[in-house]
Design a protein around this motif. Sequence first.
Motif, PDB file in Angstrom:
ATOM      1  N   TRP A 206     -30.324  12.447 -17.788  1.00 11.78           N
ATOM      2  CA  TRP A 206     -30.975  12.080 -19.053  1.00 11.78           C
ATOM      3  C   TRP A 206     -32.294  11.356 -18.799  1.00 11.78           C
ATOM      4  O   TRP A 206     -32.861  10.753 -19.716  1.00 11.78           O
ATOM      5  N   ALA A 207     -32.785  11.387 -17.577  1.00  9.85           N
ATOM      6  CA  ALA A 207     -34.066  10.790 -17.207  1.00  9.85           C
ATOM      7  C   ALA A 207     -34.090   9.281 -17.379  1.00  9.85           C
ATOM      8  O   ALA A 207     -35.135   8.688 -17.646  1.00  9.85           O
ATOM      9  N   VAL A 208     -32.928   8.638 -17.206  1.00 11.63           N
ATOM     10  CA  VAL A 208     -32.895   7.183 -17.180  1.00 11.63           C
ATOM     11  C   VAL A 208     -33.490   6.709 -15.852  1.00 11.63           C
ATOM     12  O   VAL A 208     -33.123   7.213 -14.785  1.00 11.63           O
ATOM     13  N   ALA A 229     -25.483   9.196 -19.740  1.00  6.10           N
ATOM     14  CA  ALA A 229     -25.729   9.063 -21.168  1.00  6.10           C
ATOM     15  C   ALA A 229     -27.232   8.894 -21.370  1.00  6.10           C
ATOM     16  O   ALA A 229     -27.958   8.582 -20.424  1.00  6.10           O
ATOM     17  N   PRO A 230     -27.730   9.060 -22.604  1.00  7.18           N
ATOM     18  CA  PRO A 230     -29.176   8.932 -22.830  1.00  7.18           C
ATOM     19  C   PRO A 230     -29.744   7.560 -22.471  1.00  7.18           C
ATOM     20  O   PRO A 230     -30.937   7.429 -22.236  1.00  7.18           O
ATOM     21  N   GLU A 251     -25.256   1.098 -11.453  1.00  2.30           N
ATOM     22  CA  GLU A 251     -25.449   1.304 -12.885  1.00  2.30           C
ATOM     23  C   GLU A 251     -26.908   1.032 -13.247  1.00  2.30           C
ATOM     24  O   GLU A 251     -27.519   0.104 -12.704  1.00  2.30           O
ATOM     25  N   ALA A 252     -27.429   1.836 -14.159  1.00  2.00           N
ATOM     26  CA  ALA A 252     -28.753   1.599 -14.744  1.00  2.00           C
ATOM     27  C   ALA A 252     -28.605   1.666 -16.258  1.00  2.00           C
ATOM     28  O   ALA A 252     -27.997   2.601 -16.786  1.00  2.00           O
ATOM     29  N   LEU A 253     -29.155   0.677 -16.947  1.00  2.00           N
ATOM     30  CA  LEU A 253     -28.988   0.551 -18.397  1.00  2.00           C
ATOM     31  C   LEU A 253     -30.354   0.353 -19.033  1.00  2.00           C
ATOM     32  O   LEU A 253     -31.029  -0.654 -18.783  1.00  2.00           O
ATOM     33  N   ASP A 254     -30.755   1.336 -19.858  1.00  2.00           N
ATOM     34  CA  ASP A 254     -32.032   1.282 -20.561  1.00  2.00           C
ATOM     35  C   ASP A 254     -31.768   0.815 -21.987  1.00  2.00           C
ATOM     36  O   ASP A 254     -31.375   1.605 -22.859  1.00  2.00           O
TER      37      ASP A 254
END
Length: 275
Positions: A206-208, A229-230, A251-254
């Motif tokens: 999702w390009a995060v 996820a987006p 984990e990466a969270l935008d």
Amino acid sequence: MIGFIGSVFSPWYAWAGRRDPHDHVCLNVATYGPGGRFAMTERGSRWLGTSADRLEIGPSSMTWTGSELVIDIDEWSGLPLVGRMRGRVTVRPRALTSVELPLTPDGAHVWRPFAPVSDIEVDLEGAGNRWRGHGYFDANFGTRALEADFGFWTWGRFPTGDGATCIYDADRLDGTHLASAFRFGPDGSAEEVEAPPRTSFRRSLWAVRRETRADPGTVPKQALNMLDAPFYSRSAVTTRLDGEVTTGVHEALDLQRFRSGLLKPMLAVRVPRRR
């Protein structure tokens, strides 16, 4: 597995104004690989039971015995593989730590790594869901919505030869940055250390945006895609820390994306609610 009281990624909690966390609880369970499934049914306050050593969410529960965290699971997975998810997961910490890290200067968000070095036994119904390995047990606490204080964050737990290293990086909305790394030993010892430089690597499906710490000259690499996820990516990532090659959970969270109202209806499909 994540047990939520006040489900931070729940559209229902957001639409309700986040007034009553006890009315928005769930046990999120995800398995990976062939036949992997995902359950995140939100429930109302009548489904919640708590005591000093037990958390009950509907038919599922987490129980601390004094030496083990026993998680009994009875959930329904959503699309694409709808079905019952039942069984038990037992986490046996090698030792407990005393680390408590405020993620904001006022302590509105706190990370508590209870047992970064643990053994785990998984016994779930279905082929491939019985195994033993190394595990991890932590918690996050907060009094404000994540997107009220953060724009982006990454977290990683990387096993090492004698323990584990956990890394937290976060861009706060006030323009400041959290950069923290801890080295944990199997005896529960903890030492805050200076991590190698922040290093970007390939974005998620999702390009995060994704980054973690890596020795100079090393580019981290995804070893296994877990959850996409987006606004969120969970994966196994291989990097090099202080000369040691290690593969851990990342984990990466935008939260800039998560703040978008367009995502809430999409999330409602993945997070059904039972009052």
